[in-house]
Design an enzyme around this catalytic site. Structure first.
Site, PDB file in Angstrom:
ATOM      1  N   TYR A  91      53.412  35.177  52.322  1.00 10.73           N
ATOM      2  CA  TYR A  91      52.318  35.975  52.899  1.00 10.73           C
ATOM      3  C   TYR A  91      52.448  36.083  54.418  1.00 10.73           C
ATOM      4  O   TYR A  91      51.559  36.609  55.078  1.00 10.73           O
ATOM      5  CB  TYR A  91      50.968  35.366  52.519  1.00 10.73           C
ATOM      6  N   TYR A 466      44.069  40.370  45.935  1.00 10.92           N
ATOM      7  CA  TYR A 466      43.229  39.283  46.473  1.00 10.92           C
ATOM      8  C   TYR A 466      43.790  38.734  47.775  1.00 10.92           C
ATOM      9  O   TYR A 466      43.103  37.989  48.478  1.00 10.92           O
ATOM     10  CB  TYR A 466      43.061  38.177  45.431  1.00 10.92           C
ATOM     11  N   ARG A 467      45.018  39.125  48.147  1.00  9.95           N
ATOM     12  CA  ARG A 467      45.709  38.496  49.260  1.00  9.95           C
ATOM     13  C   ARG A 467      46.918  39.374  49.552  1.00  9.95           C
ATOM     14  O   ARG A 467      47.424  40.036  48.658  1.00  9.95           O
ATOM     15  CB  ARG A 467      46.183  37.129  48.789  1.00  9.95           C
TER      16      ARG A 467
END
Lengths: 527, 149
Positions: A91, A466-467
């Site tokens: 991420y 969600y991310r």
């Protein structure tokens, strides 16, 4: 890595800011060499490592030092990018969204401040890793279990704050947060929940407050720097058993979801049920070239061969039960009967009883491990990965709809399919793992195109992520566009009110302060 | 710490058998092995609790290399860890015994090599920041692991 300055900051102003930070934390904890900048880069980036450059890093050792650094950042108009331990691999790791931001590395703050076996919670600082907390619990011989994500190297708090997941009954990590201490962008300290009362005994026990509670405001957020938080833990079970089914065919996921979800809603199953596709098992067995020696996606006929060869189903379902033996036995019978309606094969059953060793490779038993990162070896060379992670209603209909769409898009881009659905109750999180060789620019370009296509097509179908990785924080925020992006406008109104200089994590999750709003949509240091 | 431990779990089983390696069971492993499913791959070794980080100034020279290795590198380089598993595969491919997957068993590492890998990263291992491990701590770990000439 060469120095990239924050926007509108001259070299002289930058040096003055670093000297001021050194005055607060000590000069050894302000790190600004080329080698330091290399270490604060996204080493899994699907592009050049220099795409998301930090200018420096500063590492406070206490809440007072965080406050001092935040106040100085305001004074010097120098943006900070807080990380707990910086292991947000896939991420963006410890790299900032906005080039030139100074990483505020909280890794030195690694104390477990409280561990309460009676009410099953702990209070931790941001630098506490899953291993740190686990080791602490073992040393204290506390009858508590943790929930761990794939990468136990990371921070307990950082993972929860970024909405990370695990695979136990406590697997929705942000829901375990209770009562936080936060340094606001002004440098002021606030405590959420019952912590708003001086000396409150229920600081980390009551999940609300009197009046609006701000706890969740600080998750996936740039509204403050969390300096400590309470986190609920699971009382250690007396026994645990796991039922494992290999599910033969791709489309079987429909009935699997429709079988598991009702059991979860009724409380027969209380863990987060993780259902990975076959490649999740194979990636730990060796390198891709040992299984398929061409750059193109593994074709369906070879997939079928591999499933036969390794006695795998397309999916694997493991349901783990925790607690009293008689209750686990009774619940297992209910679950087995429900599966039996669709699948004749009986599940494999494995019991664990208190005092027996725990399987350290099994994340459903709460032991931290970094073995999931071994998948890097699957690709070989300098590898990276990203997760494309939409949330869907936990019904067979929605899951199959999502599966078919993403699978086709992934196949159209000639990329291997590796997905999981984790059923957390009324919703399932669909993580599509995308692995790539970072030394192959064409492969990276294809991955970026694939990711953007997935974000767009999935949002059009009504499912949101969600991310997201740094490179898509703005795009994913755009998909939350109801009423002319009312949520983003609210977030940015709050941001501007409490952070007028925009110094905390500009661009985090697509929320930009006025001071840097022109940076929105830019893709780091390279196009 | 220097006890030779064989790591068989989570290393590609096919690779180990191709290389003709046999598991040498330590008492610990035998205890765990009874918990494994029959005919399946060998169960992973038991979890090793890492040493606590030595107290005191993290920038002072003369830190405890063994404790620092356990605390800072133990995430991946103790038995059953991600790094141990991958290094074991490399070592077996190179014709060495699987126990060389544990860095503490290696005689061929030099201090300079250890420092270079820690700061630059290698394959699945990301570069470590100076908050992960300070220069003084890395010196101590490199001296501890660097038995090679």
């Amino acid at each position: 890595m060469k120095l990239t300055l924050p926007p509108r900051i001259s070299p002289q102003q930058f040096d003055a800011a670093l000297s001021a930070f050194a005055g607060a934390v000590g000069k050894d904890w302000v790190m600004s060499s080329d080698a330091d900048r290399d270490a604060y880069a996204d080493i899994y980036n699907p592009g050049p490592t220099e795409q998301w450059p930090a200018s420096a890093a500063v590492a406070p050792a206490s809440v007072e030092e965080i406050q001092a650094v935040v106040r100085l950042a305001n004074e010097h108009k120098t943006p900070l990018w807080p990380v707990s331990r910086g292991k947000n691999l896939g991420y963006g790791a410890n790299a900032p969204r906005m080039p030139g931001s100074v990483v505020l590395d909280l890794g030195r703050m690694n104390k477990v401040l409280e561990l309460d076996p009676e009410l099953a919670y702990c209070v931790v600082e941001p630098g506490v890793s899953f291993f740190d907390l686990y080791d602490h619990i073992q040393r204290e011989k506390a009858p508590l279990w943790m929930s761990v994500p794939g990468n136990g190297w990371g921070s307990v708090l950082g993972n929860a704050l970024d909405h990370g997941m695990g695979y136990t009954p406590y697997g929705q990590h942000a829901q375990n947060l209770c009562g936080m201490e936060v340094v606001l962008p002004s440098g002021e300290l606030v405590r959420t929940g019952m912590g708003a009362m001086d000396g409150a005994h229920a600081f980390h026990l009551f999940p609300l407050s009197y009046g609006p509670d701000w706890t969740k405001m600080f998750t996936q957020s740039n509204f403050g720097v969390v300096s400590k938080a309470g986190l609920w833990l699971q009382p250690a079970p007396e026994t645990s058993m796991v039922l494992t089914w290999d599910i033969p065919n791709e489309e079987d996921i429909g009935w699997v979801i429709d079988t598991v979800t009702p059991l979860k809603l009724k409380g027969v199953i209380d863990q987060n049920v993780f259902i990975p596709s076959w490649l999740g098992k194979i990636v730990l067995m060796g390198q891709r070239k040992d299984f398929w020696d061409k750059p193109s996606a593994i074709p369906e006929w070879r997939v079928q061969e591999l499933l036969k060869e390794h006695k795998l189903g397309f999916w694997q379902v493991q349901v783990r039960l925790y607690g009293d033996e008689a209750m686990n036995k009774a619940r297992a019978e209910v679950i087995k009967a429900a599966f039996k309606q669709h699948l004749d094969a009986a599940p494999r059953e494995e019991w664990w009883r208190e005092g027996e060793p725990l399987n350290m490779m099994d994340p459903t038993m709460g032991v931290p491990s970094a073995v999931a990162l071994q998948m890097g070896d699957w690709v070989g060379g300098r590898s990276g990965h990203m997760g494309f992670s939409p949330v869907v209603p936990a019904t067979g209909k929605h899951v199959l709809d999502q599966l078919k769409r993403s699978r086709k898009i992934i196949a159209d881009h000639d990329v291997d399919f590796y997905a999981s659905f984790t059923i957390s109750g009324r919703f399932a999180t669909n993580i599509n793992m995308l692995m790539f060789d970072r030394d192959k620019p064409d492969e990276l370009a294809n991955m970026r195109k694939l990711f953007t296509t997935l974000v767009d097509a999935t949002a059009k179908a009504g499912y949101g992520e969600y991310r997201a990785h740094l490179g898509w924080m703005d795009e994913v925020n755009d998909t939350y566009g109801y009423n002319n992006s009312a949520q983003r406008r609210l977030n940015e109104a709050v941001k501007d009110a409490i952070d007028p200089n925009g110094i905390i994590a500009p661009g985090k999750q697509g929320v930009w302060p006025l001071a840097y709003r022109e940076e929105r949509g830019k893709k780091g240091e390279v196009a | 710490m220097n006890r030779k431990i064989l790591i068989a779990a989570a290393v590609p089983v096919a690779l180990l058998s191709l290389a003709g390696c046999k598991r040498v069971d330590s008492p610990d492993e035998q205890k765990v092995a009874t918990a494994g499913p029959e005919g399946g791959p060998p169960p992973p070794p038991p979890y090793t609790i890492r040493d606590e980080a030595p107290r005191g100034d993290r920038h002072a020279a003369g830190r405890d290399g063994a404790a620092l290795f356990s605390n800072h590198c133990g995430y991946c380089h103790l038995p059953g860890g991600m790094g141990t598993n991958l290094v074991t595969v490399q070592q077996v491919k190179a014709g060495n015994s699987p126990e060389m997957g544990l860095l503490t068993n290696r005689e061929d590492l030099t201090a300079e090599y250890v420092k270079a890998v820690v700061r630059n990263g290698k394959v699945a291992m990301p570069p470590q920041t100076r908050v992960d491990i300070t220069d003084a701590e890395l010196d101590a770990v490199a001296a501890y692991l660097g038995k090679g000439k």
